[in-house]
Write an enzyme that holds these catalytic residues in place. Structure first.
Site, mmCIF file in Angstrom:
data_model
loop_
_atom_site.group_PDB
_atom_site.id
_atom_site.type_symbol
_atom_site.label_atom_id
_atom_site.label_comp_id
_atom_site.label_asym_id
_atom_site.label_seq_id
_atom_site.Cartn_x
_atom_site.Cartn_y
_atom_site.Cartn_z
ATOM 1 N N SER A 124 38.497 38.506 33.457
ATOM 2 C CA SER A 124 37.685 38.869 34.611
ATOM 3 C C SER A 124 36.565 39.809 34.204
ATOM 4 O O SER A 124 36.723 40.612 33.274
ATOM 5 C CB SER A 124 38.594 39.567 35.622
ATOM 6 O OG SER A 124 37.841 40.190 36.616
ATOM 7 N N TYR A 149 45.252 46.222 38.110
ATOM 8 C CA TYR A 149 44.992 44.780 37.934
ATOM 9 C C TYR A 149 44.014 44.563 36.775
ATOM 10 O O TYR A 149 44.260 43.783 35.859
ATOM 11 C CB TYR A 149 44.438 44.171 39.231
ATOM 12 C CG TYR A 149 43.750 42.851 39.002
ATOM 13 C CD1 TYR A 149 44.488 41.699 38.723
ATOM 14 C CD2 TYR A 149 42.352 42.751 39.019
ATOM 15 C CE1 TYR A 149 43.852 40.490 38.472
ATOM 16 C CE2 TYR A 149 41.717 41.552 38.773
ATOM 17 C CZ TYR A 149 42.471 40.426 38.500
ATOM 18 O OH TYR A 149 41.837 39.235 38.243
ATOM 19 N N LYS A 153 44.265 42.780 32.732
ATOM 20 C CA LYS A 153 43.362 41.793 32.100
ATOM 21 C C LYS A 153 42.893 42.329 30.740
ATOM 22 O O LYS A 153 42.850 41.596 29.754
ATOM 23 C CB LYS A 153 42.153 41.521 33.002
ATOM 24 C CG LYS A 153 42.487 40.805 34.296
ATOM 25 C CD LYS A 153 42.952 39.386 34.032
ATOM 26 C CE LYS A 153 43.494 38.714 35.264
ATOM 27 N NZ LYS A 153 44.193 37.468 34.997
HETATM 28 P P1 NAD Z 1 45.935 32.614 42.809
HETATM 29 O O1 NAD Z 1 46.816 33.718 43.239
HETATM 30 O O2 NAD Z 1 45.384 31.697 43.839
HETATM 31 O O3 NAD Z 1 46.660 31.734 41.678
HETATM 32 C C1 NAD Z 1 47.606 32.266 40.791
HETATM 33 C C2 NAD Z 1 48.822 31.348 40.826
HETATM 34 O O4 NAD Z 1 49.796 31.841 39.904
HETATM 35 C C3 NAD Z 1 49.494 31.280 42.202
HETATM 36 O O5 NAD Z 1 49.663 29.928 42.587
HETATM 37 C C4 NAD Z 1 50.851 31.961 41.994
HETATM 38 O O6 NAD Z 1 51.856 31.402 42.806
HETATM 39 C C5 NAD Z 1 51.082 31.743 40.499
HETATM 40 N N1 NAD Z 1 51.939 32.742 39.845
HETATM 41 C C6 NAD Z 1 51.838 34.097 39.890
HETATM 42 N N2 NAD Z 1 52.826 34.663 39.160
HETATM 43 C C7 NAD Z 1 53.545 33.661 38.626
HETATM 44 C C8 NAD Z 1 54.691 33.598 37.783
HETATM 45 N N3 NAD Z 1 55.305 34.710 37.356
HETATM 46 N N4 NAD Z 1 55.177 32.384 37.434
HETATM 47 C C9 NAD Z 1 54.591 31.253 37.879
HETATM 48 N N5 NAD Z 1 53.504 31.239 38.676
HETATM 49 C C10 NAD Z 1 52.993 32.429 39.043
HETATM 50 O O7 NAD Z 1 44.723 33.292 41.985
HETATM 51 P P2 NAD Z 1 43.341 32.647 41.495
HETATM 52 O O8 NAD Z 1 42.245 33.213 42.318
HETATM 53 O O9 NAD Z 1 43.486 31.180 41.368
HETATM 54 O O10 NAD Z 1 43.248 33.321 40.071
HETATM 55 C C11 NAD Z 1 43.752 32.685 38.913
HETATM 56 C C12 NAD Z 1 43.624 33.623 37.739
HETATM 57 O O11 NAD Z 1 42.255 34.019 37.590
HETATM 58 C C13 NAD Z 1 44.429 34.916 37.897
HETATM 59 O O12 NAD Z 1 44.957 35.273 36.646
HETATM 60 C C14 NAD Z 1 43.370 35.910 38.334
HETATM 61 O O13 NAD Z 1 43.711 37.215 37.980
HETATM 62 C C15 NAD Z 1 42.147 35.424 37.567
HETATM 63 N N6 NAD Z 1 40.883 35.836 38.192
HETATM 64 C C16 NAD Z 1 40.648 35.562 39.506
HETATM 65 C C17 NAD Z 1 39.458 35.990 40.105
HETATM 66 C C18 NAD Z 1 39.198 35.721 41.570
HETATM 67 O O14 NAD Z 1 38.317 36.369 42.144
HETATM 68 N N7 NAD Z 1 39.895 34.779 42.216
HETATM 69 C C19 NAD Z 1 38.495 36.684 39.360
HETATM 70 C C20 NAD Z 1 38.750 36.933 38.013
HETATM 71 C C21 NAD Z 1 39.953 36.502 37.431
HETATM 72 N N1 UFG Z 2 32.719 43.617 50.577
HETATM 73 C C1 UFG Z 2 32.370 43.913 51.876
HETATM 74 N N2 UFG Z 2 33.312 43.751 52.852
HETATM 75 C C2 UFG Z 2 34.568 43.263 52.585
HETATM 76 C C3 UFG Z 2 34.900 42.936 51.250
HETATM 77 C C4 UFG Z 2 33.946 43.136 50.274
HETATM 78 O O1 UFG Z 2 31.247 44.314 52.161
HETATM 79 O O2 UFG Z 2 35.370 43.129 53.518
HETATM 80 C C5 UFG Z 2 31.690 43.788 49.513
HETATM 81 C C6 UFG Z 2 32.139 44.677 48.358
HETATM 82 O O3 UFG Z 2 31.841 46.027 48.623
HETATM 83 C C7 UFG Z 2 31.320 44.091 47.212
HETATM 84 C C8 UFG Z 2 31.193 42.602 47.554
HETATM 85 O O4 UFG Z 2 31.465 42.523 48.956
HETATM 86 O O5 UFG Z 2 30.035 44.654 47.193
HETATM 87 C C9 UFG Z 2 32.178 41.702 46.807
HETATM 88 O O6 UFG Z 2 33.503 42.203 46.982
HETATM 89 P P1 UFG Z 2 34.788 41.299 46.589
HETATM 90 O O7 UFG Z 2 35.988 42.086 46.980
HETATM 91 O O8 UFG Z 2 34.645 39.941 47.155
HETATM 92 O O9 UFG Z 2 34.651 41.157 45.012
HETATM 93 P P2 UFG Z 2 34.693 42.242 43.839
HETATM 94 O O10 UFG Z 2 33.444 42.052 43.040
HETATM 95 O O11 UFG Z 2 34.959 43.597 44.355
HETATM 96 O O12 UFG Z 2 35.965 41.814 42.988
HETATM 97 C C10 UFG Z 2 36.243 40.454 42.630
HETATM 98 C C11 UFG Z 2 37.752 40.271 42.485
HETATM 99 C C12 UFG Z 2 38.256 40.996 41.281
HETATM 100 C C13 UFG Z 2 37.504 40.557 40.068
HETATM 101 C C14 UFG Z 2 36.021 40.766 40.263
HETATM 102 C C15 UFG Z 2 35.338 40.172 39.056
HETATM 103 O O13 UFG Z 2 38.439 40.775 43.634
HETATM 104 O O14 UFG Z 2 39.603 40.680 41.070
HETATM 105 O O15 UFG Z 2 35.592 40.096 41.457
HETATM 106 O O16 UFG Z 2 34.055 39.976 39.187
HETATM 107 F F1 UFG Z 2 37.906 41.274 39.018
#
Ligand code: NAD
Ligand code: UFG
Length: 332
Positions: A124, A149, A153
């Site tokens: 991330s 979190y 990572k």
């Molecule tokens: P998500 O929660 O939708 O998907 C994660 C999946 O992993 C879920 O289906 C959950 O049931 C499964 N899981 C969790 N723990 C487990 C375990 N112990 N065994 C088996 N399955 C398990 O999340 P996502 O948004 O699809 O994110 C996927 C990956 O990308 C995560 O590692 C997250 O940290 C990373 N990531 C997400 C974002 C974002 O904004 N969505 C940003 C950066 C990185």
């Molecule tokens: N924001 C609002 N109102 C809300 C939620 C968010 O104004 O209810 C604003 C935040 O202040 C920020 C922007 O919208 O300026 C984006 O916020 P998000 O929570 O959607 O995203 P972040 O960038 O804070 O974080 C996300 C994921 C993290 C990941 C990161 C990586 O939540 O897990 O992106 O780029 F690590």
């Protein structure tokens, strides 16, 4: 290629499964449904038109993971499974360290046992902490994480780097995602978290659909174009395709690290305005205080991913706003 996708029923994992099938790969999924539903499997099978092998279970369960490798001739792994909620990680750090590290170490140990050493990991942009320069390049300093979190990572990146140093036969790619939004065109898969969402766009969708009353725009006094936070929003289908390219990249003279973003920063007001325009809806909104730990601006330098992976995004901010909400409406 036969690819094990951990967390394959989750938001990014499910979209990646579709892109892998589009590329002609075969997929095996393990997911414990801690943050997803089994019905996603049916939806995936509808989209790809094939049965998909699914193991319902915990990736920390070493015997189960061993069985998966015994029963299937796996070539490579994409590792999504983990917890991802930033505020929850502040409240329950051990839950995050346990699950995110344990899943990863168990998986890597079993891969090593079975001589499968090709892995793509979901990292991330959060590993960069407060950006020292913009756009963020892969060479920027990492580790200044502001929540457990993000620290998981960072730790996992370090674990994988140490593993590579111990044995150069590992083929490891760390993908640093920026802000994924949107959904598959079909509206069958997408992101619709239970309860009150933490992230901006899922919150906007719930205000639009009448489930929540008002969007709090958290901070309007940042040093940005309009005072609201700026992020690099990327369509989840583009992000998913990045994983297909990462698996095709055979270079492994080092741990490969790529930013996956669009390279373009968008403010909260800009994306909310776009959402309103595309979906012809007015979002009830108000300005609220900054969230603790938030940064003003974050966007990717995309040069390395373009040059080495051939990664380019296809979808626009309009697509992200339309497709994400289409999924929410179809699954209300
Ligand atoms: P998500 O929660 O939708 O998907 C994660 C999946 O992993 C879920 O289906 C959950 O049931 C499964 N899981 C969790 N723990 C487990 C375990 N112990 N065994 C088996 N399955 C398990 O999340 P996502 O948004 O699809 O994110 C996927 C990956 O990308 C995560 O590692 C997250 O940290 C990373 N990531 C997400 C974002 C974002 O904004 N969505 C940003 C950066 C990185
Ligand atoms: N924001 C609002 N109102 C809300 C939620 C968010 O104004 O209810 C604003 C935040 O202040 C920020 C922007 O919208 O300026 C984006 O916020 P998000 O929570 O959607 O995203 P972040 O960038 O804070 O974080 C996300 C994921 C993290 C990941 C990161 C990586 O939540 O897990 O992106 O780029 F690590």
């Amino acid at each position: 290629m036969k690819v094990l996708v951990t967390g394959g029923l989750g938001y990014i994992g499910s979209h990646t499964v579709v892109e892998l099938y589009n590329n002609g790969d075969e997929v095996i999924i393990i997911d414990n449904l801690s943050n997803s539903k089994e019905e996603v499997l049916d939806k995936l099978e509808t989209i790809v038109g094939k049965k998909i092998k699914f193991y319902k279970g915990d990736l920390c369960d070493k015997e189960l993971v061993r069985n998966i490798f015994k029963e299937n001739k796996i070539d490579s792994v994409i590792h999504f499974a983990g917890f991802k909620c930033v505020p929850e990680s502040v409240q329950l750090p051990l839950k995050y360290y346990r699950n995110n590290l344990d899943t990863t170490i168990t998986l890597l140990e079993v891969m090593d046992e079975f001589n499968v050493r090709k892995i793509v990991f979901s990292s991330s942009a959060t590993v960069y902490g407060t950006p020292e320069i913009l756009p963020l390049t892969e060479n920027c300093v990492v580790g200044g994480t502001t929540n457990p979190y993000g620290t998981t990572k960072y730790f996992i990146e370090r674990i994988m780097e140490d593993l590579y140093i111990s044995n150069n036969n590992w083929d490891i790619t760390l993908l640093r995602y920026f802000n994924p939004v949107g959904a598959h065109k079909s509206g069958l898969i997408g992101e619709n978290p239970n309860g009150i969402p933490n992230n901006l766009m899922p919150y906007v969708f719930k205000v639009a659909s009448g489930e929540l009353e008002c969007l709090n725009i958290t901070g309007n006094d940042y040093d940005t174009v309009d005072g609201t936070g700026v992020r690099d929003y990327i369509h989840v289908v583009d992000l998913a395709y990045g994983h297909v390219l990462a698996l095709k990249n055979n270079k492994h003279d080092e741990v490969k690290i790529y930013n996956l973003g669009t390279g373009k920063g968008t403010s909260v007001l800009e994306i909310v305005n776009m959402f309103e325009k595309v979906n012809n809806i007015t979002i009830n909104k108000r300005f609220a205080p900054r969230r603790i730990g938030d940064i003003a601006t974050c966007y990717a330098d995309t040069k390395k991913a373009k040059e080495e992976l051939g990664f380019e995004t296809k979808y626009t901010l309009e697509d992200m706003c339309r497709d994400g909400y289409n999924y929410v409406l179809k699954n209300k």
